[in-house]
Design a protein around this motif. Structure first.
Motif, PDB file in Angstrom:
ATOM      1  N   LEU A 183      32.506  31.002  40.597  1.00 20.30           N
ATOM      2  CA  LEU A 183      33.630  31.735  41.158  1.00 20.30           C
ATOM      3  C   LEU A 183      34.017  32.845  40.334  1.00 20.30           C
ATOM      4  CD1 LEU A 183      35.480  29.715  43.817  1.00 20.30           C
ATOM      5  CD2 LEU A 183      33.446  30.544  44.112  1.00 20.30           C
ATOM      6  N   PHE A 184      33.996  32.627  39.052  1.00 17.63           N
ATOM      7  CA  PHE A 184      34.588  33.776  38.193  1.00 17.63           C
ATOM      8  C   PHE A 184      33.696  35.034  38.653  1.00 17.63           C
ATOM      9  CE2 PHE A 184      35.838  30.892  34.060  1.00 17.63           C
ATOM     10  CZ  PHE A 184      36.384  30.117  35.141  1.00 17.63           C
ATOM     11  N   ASP A 207      42.336  44.187  31.746  1.00 16.01           N
ATOM     12  CA  ASP A 207      43.616  44.621  32.073  1.00 16.01           C
ATOM     13  C   ASP A 207      44.468  43.351  32.777  1.00 16.01           C
ATOM     14  OD1 ASP A 207      43.605  46.712  30.844  1.00 16.01           O
ATOM     15  OD2 ASP A 207      43.003  47.927  32.507  1.00 16.01           O
ATOM     16  N   ASP A 208      43.516  42.598  33.575  1.00 14.10           N
ATOM     17  CA  ASP A 208      44.219  41.481  34.449  1.00 14.10           C
ATOM     18  C   ASP A 208      44.388  40.255  33.313  1.00 14.10           C
ATOM     19  OD1 ASP A 208      43.791  42.541  36.957  1.00 14.10           O
ATOM     20  OD2 ASP A 208      41.896  42.082  36.765  1.00 14.10           O
ATOM     21  N   TYR A 256      41.617  31.921  34.981  1.00  9.96           N
ATOM     22  CA  TYR A 256      40.795  31.949  33.855  1.00  9.96           C
ATOM     23  C   TYR A 256      40.336  33.255  33.482  1.00  9.96           C
ATOM     24  CZ  TYR A 256      40.248  27.052  35.837  1.00  9.96           C
ATOM     25  OH  TYR A 256      40.430  26.014  36.235  1.00  9.96           O
ATOM     26  N   ALA A 257      39.787  33.408  32.154  1.00  9.18           N
ATOM     27  CA  ALA A 257      39.223  34.788  31.705  1.00  9.18           C
ATOM     28  C   ALA A 257      38.126  34.380  30.736  1.00  9.18           C
ATOM     29  CB  ALA A 257      40.207  35.507  31.090  1.00  9.18           C
ATOM     30  N   GLN A 258      36.978  34.748  30.952  1.00 12.96           N
ATOM     31  CA  GLN A 258      35.656  34.447  29.926  1.00 12.96           C
ATOM     32  C   GLN A 258      35.236  35.691  29.230  1.00 12.96           C
ATOM     33  OE1 GLN A 258      32.093  32.658  31.445  1.00 12.96           O
ATOM     34  NE2 GLN A 258      31.795  31.988  29.208  1.00 12.96           N
ATOM     35  N   GLY A 289      36.419  36.391  35.394  1.00 12.35           N
ATOM     36  CA  GLY A 289      37.708  35.479  35.321  1.00 12.35           C
ATOM     37  C   GLY A 289      38.199  35.349  36.835  1.00 12.35           C
ATOM     38  N   TYR A 290      39.195  34.649  37.072  1.00 18.12           N
ATOM     39  CA  TYR A 290      39.674  34.111  38.417  1.00 18.12           C
ATOM     40  C   TYR A 290      41.153  34.071  38.302  1.00 18.12           C
ATOM     41  CZ  TYR A 290      39.183  31.789  42.740  1.00 18.12           C
ATOM     42  OH  TYR A 290      39.276  31.513  44.180  1.00 18.12           O
TER      43      TYR A 290
END
Ligand SMILES: C[S@@+](CC[C@H](N)C(=O)[O-])C[C@H]1O[C@@H](n2cnc3c(N)ncnc32)[C@H](O)[C@@H]1O
Ligand code: SF4
Length: 461
Positions: A28-29, A36-37, A338-340, A362-363
């Motif tokens: 779902l990412f 920036d998020d 989450y951030a990848q 990310g999510y």
């Protein structure tokens, strides 16, 4: 009403359900979530969620690519400057993240993963540890762990590695038989692993051994022999991963098909036999695939119902911080996000050159998703959860379970009637006989799951 028999439960509940290694799952990412998020969420993470800092450092290089591998890795370039460049960019990425973090926050976890962190000079690894601890103080109980491929390490390398400030070494054995390793394209350990474990224990540190079952050339008997040999070495933890054959993602795995992969029933028998051997030897089972000595912090946390899991793996809840990932493909796991990172080196480098956080996808979790994540993690780790207590921590004062906005109460009530799970006061407790079906119970809190569209998930057994 009488609960169902074991066979009836298996027939009814051995259906595809998510694995819940993270919630919501990584598929779902989205790329709508930007650097920036992530910057905003890092700043927010100083005020909300755990104060503890957990750093994941990704070192993507490997000296040899194993055919079975499903990790984010690349062949170590022959150009020696390539690693120096990567480490330089790791420092520069950290320079972007560090000023956003409250300097009084303690480090409780550092994990070097890969790829093979030990494929590069240990001087670089030491430099990265120094970089982190120069900026943030490690907590007294901090865990510093590293994934180690023993194929290329000499006695001298091991001496150096054991002198470094690691508290745990995660050694990838995968299998101990030459024929299996040969088919898997894997270099065997250079130094006898039993000796290495003795030296790690003499230094007062912990070690875990990784095995993979389901590779060509393995049989129930040969895997049993792996575990018997491993038990002789007395590691603190043993991990048995089920081989994930995903050639559409990792085409190199197709090579293994020419040898033939063990059938599903054989794979299941390998796992069952290995699990029985490890528990008979006194190891405590953590989740599906970890087995640890009874005095291990994970076993103690399980006993206290405070076991937790994040992208770094299982840990006691009190040392689990918010995770900040550094390096190509590194994943961050904050209180509600989450951030990848970007997956290729040139793009990762160019984002950092532009002064941007190298976020790829990310999510951002809603309050309901955070609550669902907490309940699901608790169930998956501790086989129990207290939904109303968790809801209260998000400002939801509820009178009964039925008021929980994220709950599929019809399915949960059915599972309670069928004997999968019981209600003890305000706590839901899995029936130990049906622990393999914990994912089914967890799915009752999953707002993204529909039993009518369970495509792509594996079955509990
Ligand atoms: C990043 S890798 C390990 C570190 C090191 N490069 C090594 O090979 O020892 C982490 C672990 O993932 C597991 N792994 C890799 N590919 C896998 C696959 N296709 N299915 C299941 N487990 C896998 C292996 O057990 C490996 O030890
Ligand atoms: S299993 Fe380890 S050494 Fe082998 S390719 Fe994957 S990350 Fe590299």
């Amino acid at each position: 009403m009488k609960a169902m028999t074991g066979a009836e439960v298996i027939k009814k509940y051995n259906i595809p359900v998510p694995r819940y290694t993270s919630y919501p799952p990584a598929n779902l990412f989205s790329d709508k979530y930007t650097g920036d998020d992530y910057r905003r969420d890092i700043l927010e993470s100083n005020r909300v969620g755990s104060r503890a800092l957990s750093f994941y450092i990704h070192i993507p290089f490997c000296k040899n690519i194993c055919h079975f591998c499903a990790c984010n890795r690349i062949l170590l370039p022959s150009d020696s400057g390539a690693v120096a460049t990567y480490i330089d960019y790791l420092h520069r990425e950290f320079d972007l993240v560090r000023p956003l973090l409250d300097p009084s926050r303690p480090i409780t976890q550092v994990h070097f993963g890969g790829g093979s962190p030990t494929a590069i000079s240990l001087d670089y690894i030491g430099e990265v540890i120094q970089m982190l601890t120069d900026s943030f103080a490690p907590a007294p109980q901090a865990e510093i762990a590293i994934e180690v491929h023993p194929g290329f390490l000499t006695y001298r390398d091991w001496d150096r590695l054991i002198e470094m400030p690691f508290t745990r070494y995660s050694i990838g054995l995968q299998d101990l038989h030459t024929d299996v390793l040969k088919m898997a394209g894997r270099i065997p350990p250079r130094v006898p692993v039993g000796e290495v474990i003795g030296a790690i224990h003499d230094a007062g540190k912990r070690v875990n051994l990784d095995f993979v079952y389901g590779l060509p050339g393995q049989s129930v008997g040969s895997f049993e022999d792996n575990i018997a040999q491993a038990l002789e070495m007395h590691p603190d933890r043993l991990v048995t991963f089920s081989y994930a054959h995903v050639p559409w993602l990792h085409p190199g795995q197709k090579i293994l098909e020419q040898y033939g992969l063990p059938a599903a029933e054989v794979k299941q028998a390998m796992y069952d036999r290995a699990a029985r051997m490890m528990t008979a030897a006194g190891y405590v089972q953590i989740g599906l695939d970890h087995f640890v000595l009874p005095d291990d912090p994970l076993a103690v946390a399980l006993q206290k119902h405070s076991l937790h899991r994040n992208f770094q793996g299982y840990c006691p809840r009190d040392i689990s911080g918010q995770v900040y990932g550094l390096g190509v493909t590194g994943i961050a796991q904050l209180h509600d996000a989450y951030a990848q990172n970007i997956k290729t080196l040139p793009e990762y480098y160019s984002a950092i050159d532009r002064g941007q956080l190298p976020t790829h996808v990310g999510y951002k979790l809603s309050r309901e998703e955070c609550l669902a994540r907490d309940l699901i993690t608790d169930l998956m780790c501790n086989y129990r959860t207290a939904p109303l207590r968790h809801a209260a921590s998000y400002g939801l004062e509820l009178k009964s379970l039925a008021d929980l906005p994220i709950l599929d109460s019809v399915r949960l009530e059915e599972m309670i009637r069928d004997g999968l799970v019981e209600v003890e006061g305000e706590t839901l407790v899995m029936n130990p006989e049906y622990h393999p079906f914990v994912r089914n119970v967890a799915s009752c809190f999953d707002i993204h799951y529909s039993p009518d569209a369970p495509r792509g998930y594996s079955r509990p057994i």
